[in-house]
Scaffold this motif. Structure first.
Motif, short mmCIF file in Angstrom:
data_model
loop_
_atom_site.label_atom_id
_atom_site.label_comp_id
_atom_site.label_asym_id
_atom_site.label_seq_id
_atom_site.Cartn_x
_atom_site.Cartn_y
_atom_site.Cartn_z
N THR A 178 15.59 -9.21 -15.70
CA THR A 178 14.38 -9.34 -16.52
C THR A 178 13.15 -9.20 -15.64
OG1 THR A 178 15.55 -10.87 -17.99
CG2 THR A 178 13.15 -10.77 -18.19
N LEU A 179 12.27 -8.29 -16.01
CA LEU A 179 11.03 -8.09 -15.25
C LEU A 179 10.05 -9.22 -15.53
CD1 LEU A 179 10.39 -4.26 -15.79
CD2 LEU A 179 11.52 -5.36 -13.87
N THR A 180 9.48 -9.78 -14.48
CA THR A 180 8.44 -10.79 -14.63
C THR A 180 7.05 -10.23 -14.31
OG1 THR A 180 8.87 -11.57 -12.38
CG2 THR A 180 10.01 -12.69 -14.17
N SER A 181 7.00 -9.00 -13.87
CA SER A 181 5.73 -8.27 -13.70
C SER A 181 6.01 -6.81 -13.99
CB SER A 181 5.15 -8.47 -12.29
OG SER A 181 5.97 -7.84 -11.32
N ALA A 182 4.97 -6.03 -14.14
CA ALA A 182 5.15 -4.61 -14.45
C ALA A 182 5.92 -3.91 -13.34
CB ALA A 182 3.79 -3.95 -14.66
N LEU A 183 6.70 -2.90 -13.72
CA LEU A 183 7.53 -2.16 -12.76
C LEU A 183 7.08 -0.71 -12.72
CD1 LEU A 183 10.07 -1.80 -10.93
CD2 LEU A 183 11.33 -1.29 -13.03
N ARG A 184 6.85 -0.21 -11.50
CA ARG A 184 6.48 1.20 -11.31
C ARG A 184 7.48 1.80 -10.34
NH1 ARG A 184 0.87 1.04 -9.81
NH2 ARG A 184 1.35 1.51 -7.63
N ASN A 201 2.60 -5.08 -2.69
CA ASN A 201 1.42 -5.87 -2.31
C ASN A 201 0.53 -6.20 -3.50
OD1 ASN A 201 0.56 -3.24 -2.66
ND2 ASN A 201 -0.90 -3.32 -0.97
N LYS A 202 0.88 -5.64 -4.68
CA LYS A 202 0.19 -5.99 -5.92
C LYS A 202 1.10 -6.81 -6.83
CE LYS A 202 -2.25 -1.57 -5.57
NZ LYS A 202 -1.47 -1.10 -4.42
N ARG A 203 2.20 -7.28 -6.25
CA ARG A 203 3.17 -8.12 -6.96
C ARG A 203 3.76 -7.39 -8.16
NH1 ARG A 203 5.05 -10.96 -3.36
NH2 ARG A 203 6.16 -12.15 -4.95
N LEU A 204 3.92 -6.08 -8.06
CA LEU A 204 4.63 -5.32 -9.09
C LEU A 204 6.12 -5.38 -8.82
CD1 LEU A 204 2.41 -2.12 -9.43
CD2 LEU A 204 2.34 -4.19 -10.81
#
Length: 477
Positions: A14-20, A178-181
């Motif tokens: 499960t993603l807890t922040s956006a994923l790129r 470094n942007k917590r992605l």
């Protein structure tokens, strides 16, 4: 003979922040102001059904990196054996772990706009706007891992490793660490085992049947730990002293006879947010400004302008890279996106402006425009600092970090659009359950110390000495 011929582990990621995580392919959008042009953006990985997925190579690489970070040497050796190796002297062993692509159950993606921030001026670089597709936080992926020829001890070790990801962990997927992605959690849904006897029995069957997997108990607690990395997470809030505007990209063109769209705040699902790249870029710019000022103040002689500029650039670049990394090294500072608890409709500040002709000083004809800023709320974000790695460099980089935090706390760093119009006056403060308000540096220092950051006078003197030696050494070179 090993206890299990095969083990199959079913998980939910499960993603807890956006994923790129770019697939290397691109798509195009129509240009909002020029019909003859198109805007290119990078696509995430998608399967034949058009749903995002996570490639097995990325997942396997992440798990192997995590295995190297296990604190118990015996567990680490077991995991290295499971993952295998390819040594040139033929002493390697094949991998007994298979990781499959993670498929999204349901997924929402969005196209986000990014802009490179000038490290000197802290403003957006001209003509360096770019777009990329990302997967929204909250997206769940199904993942399966299989292991062959596994003992009971090896089974427990790999399960211990996976359980470490059930909560907040120091690893991320994709770009923008470094942007917590790319932050995520892993939860074990089901474990199935296949013994050697089960395989033998299955081979004796005349009819074609499925392998007789047996369900196994789900463990509740891990016995493994990651090494102490010195990674400190500090929650912060931004207190707004004036309207703040982080401008979203205009989506439609206008003509001279048509009222222009207002400059709007970046929003997601009706809530304003500050991109992590904006916070990181402004913070990095302030650190660069501080380093340059200190380097100039320590120059004992008055060198030639070209020599002074070269020395200043080398000094600044070296220290900035030691904090924020470069293409060869990882950043030791990461900042998450700034989020608001209030919807944009509850904190909108509307204001009209008129452009002034810079030659005549008069109001420019047909140049009225509007801005919809944010005011009356706060933004919360997290800063992650690898303090042990920064201290190990012995160059005083941590002191630069605290100087920048002090300037942010005292409201000396404007943020966003319209700083020359009084917009973007913000104060860094500590989040509380009470009404958010500005605090002084002494209160912020006490808050930082509660998060294991040493600000005792002796420590600050040591960092000051290290930084002075670093600046002097670079100048001599």
């Amino acid at each position: 003979m090993k206890a299990f011929a095969r083990i199959r582990i079913h998980l939910t990621l499960t993603l807890t922040s956006a994923l790129r995580i770019s697939s290397g392919q691109v798509a195009f959008l129509p240009h909002p102001k020029n019909e003859e042009k198109e805007i290119e953006y990078a696509l995430v990985y998608r399967d034949v059904l058009g749903k995002p997925y996570l490639p097995s190579t990325s997942l396997r690489g992440l798990l192997r990196a995590a295995a190297q970070d296990i604190s118990d040497p015996e567990q680490q050796q077991t995991l290295n054996t499971l993952f295998g190796s390819a040594n040139l002297d033929d002493s390697g062993n094949h991998s007994r772990i298979r990781v499959y692509d993670a498929r999204a159950k349901t997924a929402h993606t969005r196209i986000t706009t990014h802009n490179k921030i000038n490290p000197i001026t802290a403003t957006a670089e001209d003509k360096l706007l770019f777009k990329s597709e990302s997967v929204d936080p909250g997206t769940a992926f199904t993942l399966t891992i299989e292991l062959d020829d596994v003992s009971e001890a090896e089974k427990l070790t790999i399960i211990d490793l996976l359980l470490l990801f059930s909560e907040t962990n120091p690893f991320q997927l994709g770009s923008g660490a470094n942007k917590r992605l790319g932050e995520f959690t892993l939860n074990i849904d089901k474990i199935e085992t296949l013994s050697q006897d089960d395989v033998y029995y299955w081979l004796q069957q005349k009819d074609c049947t499925e392998l007789p997997y047996q369900p196994a108990d789900l463990p509740q607690q891990t016995h493994a730990t990651f090494k102490q990395q010195g990674l400190i997470k500090i929650p912060f809030s931004l207190y707004l002293k004036s309207p703040l505007l982080i401008a979203a990209e205009s989506e439609r063109k206008t003509s001279n006879n048509e009222e222009a769209d207002p400059i709007k705040f970046k929003q997601r699902d009706g809530y304003p947010y500050i991109p992590a790249s904006t916070l990181l870029g402004v913070f990095r710019s302030r650190c660069r400004h501080i380093i340059s000022s200190l380097a100039l103040s320590q120059q004992e002689t008055d060198p030639e302008p070209a020599t002074a500029l070269k020395c200043l650039t080398e000094t600044t670049d070296a220290l900035i890279d030691s904090l924020f990394g470069n293409t060869q090294r990882k950043s030791y500072i990461a900042i998450s996106e700034g989020s608001s608890d209030l919807p944009m409709s509850a904190c909108t500040h509307k204001q009209s402006f008129n452009a002034i002709d810079r030659f005549t000083g008069e109001v420019k004809d047909s140049a009225l425009f509007f801005a919809e800023a944010c005011y009356g709320n706060c933004f919360n974000f997290n800063m992650h600092i690898n303090s042990s790695a920064l201290q190990a460099q012995n160059n005083g980089a941590l002191l630069i970090l605290f100087y920048a935090l002090k300037d942010f706390t005292e409201g000396l760093i404007p943020l966003g659009w319209g700083a020359n119009k009084g917009f973007g006056q913000v104060h860094l403060t500590a989040p509380t359950t009470h009404q958010i308000e500005a605090i002084d540096w002494s209160a912020m220092s006490r808050y930082l110390q509660t998060h294991q950051l040493d600000l005792e006078p002796k420590q600050l003197e040591q960092w000051q000495q290290q930084l002075s030696e670093q600046l002097t050494a670079t100048e001599e070179v």
